[in-house]
Design a protein around this motif. Structure first.
Motif, short mmCIF file in Angstrom:
data_model
loop_
_atom_site.label_atom_id
_atom_site.label_comp_id
_atom_site.label_asym_id
_atom_site.label_seq_id
_atom_site.Cartn_x
_atom_site.Cartn_y
_atom_site.Cartn_z
N PRO A 1 0.81 -1.22 0.00
CA PRO A 1 0.00 0.00 0.00
C PRO A 1 0.85 1.28 0.00
O PRO A 1 2.00 1.27 0.44
N PHE A 2 0.25 2.36 -0.48
CA PHE A 2 0.93 3.65 -0.59
C PHE A 2 1.36 4.19 0.77
O PHE A 2 2.46 4.74 0.92
N TYR A 3 0.50 4.02 1.80
CA TYR A 3 0.77 4.62 3.10
C TYR A 3 1.95 3.97 3.82
O TYR A 3 2.49 4.53 4.79
N LEU A 4 2.36 2.77 3.37
CA LEU A 4 3.40 2.02 4.09
C LEU A 4 4.70 2.80 4.21
O LEU A 4 5.35 2.78 5.26
N ALA A 5 5.11 3.49 3.14
CA ALA A 5 6.36 4.26 3.18
C ALA A 5 6.27 5.37 4.22
O ALA A 5 7.24 5.66 4.92
N PHE A 6 5.10 5.99 4.35
CA PHE A 6 4.90 7.02 5.37
C PHE A 6 4.98 6.40 6.76
O PHE A 6 5.58 6.97 7.67
N GLN A 7 4.37 5.23 6.91
CA GLN A 7 4.37 4.54 8.21
C GLN A 7 5.77 4.12 8.60
O GLN A 7 6.09 4.08 9.80
N ASN A 8 6.62 3.82 7.62
CA ASN A 8 8.00 3.40 7.91
C ASN A 8 8.90 4.56 8.32
O ASN A 8 10.04 4.34 8.72
N HIS A 9 8.40 5.79 8.18
CA HIS A 9 9.22 6.97 8.51
C HIS A 9 8.49 7.91 9.47
O HIS A 9 8.15 9.03 9.11
N GLY A 40 -7.43 7.72 3.88
CA GLY A 40 -7.78 8.16 2.54
C GLY A 40 -7.59 7.08 1.50
O GLY A 40 -8.42 6.91 0.59
N GLU A 41 -6.51 6.31 1.65
CA GLU A 41 -6.25 5.22 0.69
C GLU A 41 -7.29 4.12 0.85
O GLU A 41 -7.77 3.56 -0.15
N SER A 42 -7.67 3.81 2.09
CA SER A 42 -8.67 2.78 2.33
C SER A 42 -10.03 3.18 1.78
O SER A 42 -10.79 2.34 1.28
N ALA A 43 -10.35 4.48 1.90
CA ALA A 43 -11.65 4.98 1.44
C ALA A 43 -11.67 5.25 -0.06
O ALA A 43 -12.74 5.54 -0.62
N GLY A 44 -10.52 5.21 -0.74
CA GLY A 44 -10.47 5.43 -2.17
C GLY A 44 -10.49 6.89 -2.59
O GLY A 44 -10.79 7.20 -3.74
N ASN A 45 -10.21 7.79 -1.65
CA ASN A 45 -10.17 9.23 -2.00
C ASN A 45 -8.81 9.82 -1.62
O ASN A 45 -8.73 10.82 -0.90
N ALA A 80 -11.61 12.68 7.72
CA ALA A 80 -11.09 11.54 6.97
C ALA A 80 -11.80 10.24 7.30
O ALA A 80 -11.55 9.21 6.67
N GLY A 81 -12.69 10.27 8.30
CA GLY A 81 -13.48 9.09 8.64
C GLY A 81 -12.93 8.25 9.77
O GLY A 81 -13.41 7.13 10.01
N MET A 82 -11.95 8.75 10.50
CA MET A 82 -11.38 7.98 11.60
C MET A 82 -12.35 7.96 12.79
O MET A 82 -12.96 8.98 13.11
N PRO A 83 -12.49 6.83 13.47
CA PRO A 83 -13.34 6.77 14.67
C PRO A 83 -12.90 7.80 15.71
O PRO A 83 -11.70 8.04 15.87
N ILE A 84 -13.86 8.36 16.44
CA ILE A 84 -13.59 9.49 17.31
C ILE A 84 -12.56 9.16 18.40
O ILE A 84 -11.68 9.99 18.69
N ILE A 85 -12.64 7.98 18.98
CA ILE A 85 -11.70 7.63 20.06
C ILE A 85 -10.27 7.57 19.52
O ILE A 85 -9.34 8.13 20.11
N GLN A 86 -10.09 6.90 18.40
CA GLN A 86 -8.76 6.81 17.78
C GLN A 86 -8.28 8.19 17.35
O GLN A 86 -7.10 8.52 17.49
N ALA A 87 -9.20 9.01 16.82
CA ALA A 87 -8.84 10.36 16.37
C ALA A 87 -8.33 11.21 17.53
O ALA A 87 -7.35 11.95 17.40
N VAL A 88 -9.00 11.11 18.68
CA VAL A 88 -8.57 11.88 19.87
C VAL A 88 -7.22 11.38 20.36
O VAL A 88 -6.36 12.18 20.77
N GLU A 89 -6.97 10.08 20.31
CA GLU A 89 -5.68 9.52 20.75
C GLU A 89 -4.54 9.99 19.84
O GLU A 89 -3.46 10.34 20.33
N VAL A 90 -4.78 10.00 18.53
CA VAL A 90 -3.76 10.47 17.59
C VAL A 90 -3.52 11.97 17.79
O VAL A 90 -2.39 12.44 17.75
N THR A 91 -4.60 12.72 18.02
CA THR A 91 -4.47 14.16 18.27
C THR A 91 -3.64 14.42 19.52
O THR A 91 -2.85 15.37 19.56
N ALA A 92 -3.80 13.58 20.54
CA ALA A 92 -3.03 13.73 21.78
C ALA A 92 -1.53 13.66 21.49
O ALA A 92 -0.74 14.42 22.07
N GLN A 93 -1.12 12.77 20.58
CA GLN A 93 0.30 12.63 20.24
C GLN A 93 0.82 13.85 19.48
O GLN A 93 2.00 14.16 19.52
N ALA A 94 -0.09 14.53 18.74
CA ALA A 94 0.34 15.60 17.84
C ALA A 94 0.18 17.00 18.43
O ALA A 94 0.67 17.96 17.85
#
Length: 403
Positions: free
Chosen positions: A114-122, A137-142, A282-296
């Motif tokens: 998948p396209f996102y893998l290179a981003f995930q590796n860095h 975005g890649e999973s949703a096709g947009n 982007a369609g991420m579940p709210i709990i996961q979205a809040v956890e990712v936001t906490a890191q950023a």
């Protein structure tokens, strides 16, 4: 393997491009099958990172990130396939981490990954926010819309960073220039005047003795003091920026300064609103979205608060508005608007509105901070330089008055 070719068709026109083939012979066979006469064929090899000692980790600049995401989005939007879009961008970068990253994406796509893998590796290049947005975005096709959104978010981040840097550059230049001027006076001018005063055998005022003593000390140990002056700030910078405890301590220190506290809080809220809005869109579940936001979010207190919201409140089925109301670190206007947005089904729109609002608030806070810092610095520097000058002028005036 990726090859770059220059070839001539039956009409004598020159064709140029990149193709993926297992080896050189397969590339030549492919060109022949397309009725193309090869002029030059060369492999595009992965560029290896240069070895050597680096103070900072190698990274893709924010400008290059904006360029990559914006033009990938644009090329996908006009119908260019992902392989061709990557090939075009590879040609735009002659060397450096951006080119190596694009070649890695190309290699992954050839392997069916998948396209996102290179981003995930860095994760050292891209934040978890960008990685999760591209994955969603890649999973949703947009993917093109997601890349456009990522580009927009990175541009706003770059603009905000530029505003902070441009606001602080004058105070920093003022401090550095004044520091070197004081070091020059204390190291070179004062010792010579000290010898002159001592040769007269006359008593000098106590404050003059202090200034002369400091100047003589600096002059004697200048080769030890200057490396310390350069090294200590670098050590503190790495401690406060790379260490979690250091960041927490530094944040607590900033929050004790009223004007700075206001700016730090608004920057954290703007970052929170922008990131969470993008992830929800982007369609991420709210709990996961809040956890990712906490890191950023970039602020230890807001990070801890967002983690509590995700795990202790949202995880137990409490609504978004009520969850944020339980955390007093968030202003009432934020929690109230989130509650309204949740009921209306427009949470991401409310968050983007809050992000825009806090951007304008940051501009005001920056101007307030600079208008406070500049006169304080001028007064402090004036007192120091004036004190040194006075401590030297008074004894000279006394000596002249004796003749």
């Amino acid at each position: 393997m990726l090859f770059h070719f220059v070839a001539q068709d039956k009409q004598g026109r020159i064709k140029e491009g990149n193709i993926s083939q297992p080896n050189l012979q397969a590339t030549l066979d492919f060109l022949a099958s397309q009725n193309l006469k090869p002029i030059s064929v060369r492999p595009i090899a992965f560029e290896k990172a240069k070895k050597g000692i680096r103070i900072r980790k190698e990274s893709i600049s924010l400008t290059d990130k904006v360029f990559l995401t914006k033009y990938l989005s644009l090329m996908l939007k006009v119908g260019t396939d992902l392989f061709s879009a990557i090939d075009i961008l590879i040609e735009d970068f002659e060397s450096g981490p951006a080119r190596r990253f694009l070649l890695e994406i190309r290699s992954n796509l050839e392997k069916g990954q998948p396209f996102y893998l290179a981003f995930q590796n860095h994760p050292d290049y891209f934040s978890q926010v960008v990685i999760n947005l591209i994955k969603a975005g890649e999973s949703a096709g947009n993917l093109e819309k997601t890349l456009e959104q990522v580009s927009s978010d990175l541009e706003r981040e770059k603009e905000l960073s530029s505003k902070v840097k441009s606001a602080l550059i004058y105070p920093i230049i003022l401090v550095v220039a004044s520091f070197f001027m004081i070091i020059f006076l204390a190291t070179f001018a004062i010792p010579k005047l000290s010898e002159m005063f001592l040769s007269t055998g006359k008593e000098v005022p106590i404050y003059t003795k202090i200034v002369l003593g400091v100047g003589m000390f600096l002059n004697r140990y200048v080769f030890i003091i200057i490396p310390l002056i350069i090294g200590v700030p670098l050590i503190l910078y790495f401690y406060f920026s790379r260490n979690k405890k250091g960041r927490l301590y530094f944040n607590n220190l900033l929050e004790k300064i009223p004007v700075v506290k206001d700016l730090v809080s608004k920057m954290a809220l703007q970052r929170f609103a922008s990131v969470l809005g993008s992830l929800i869109k982007a369609g991420m579940p709210i709990i996961q979205a809040v956890e990712v936001t906490a890191q950023a979010v970039g602020n230890p207190k807001y990070e801890a608060s967002l983690n509590r919201i995700a795990k202790e409140y949202l995880g137990k089925g409490i609504s978004i508005g009520d969850s944020f109301k339980k955390e007093k670190i968030f202003p009432a206007v934020v929690s109230n608007l989130l509650a309204i947005g949740e009921k209306a089904g427009h949470t991401e729109e409310i968050l983007f509105t809050l992000s825009t609002f806090y951007e304008s608030e940051i501009d005001v806070a920056l101007k307030t901070l600079v208008s406070f810092i500049e006169p304080v610095l001028l007064v402090v520097i004036g007192v120091i330089v004036g004190g040194i000058a006075l401590s030297l002028i008074v004894p000279v005036y006394q000596l002249v008055g004796q003749f």
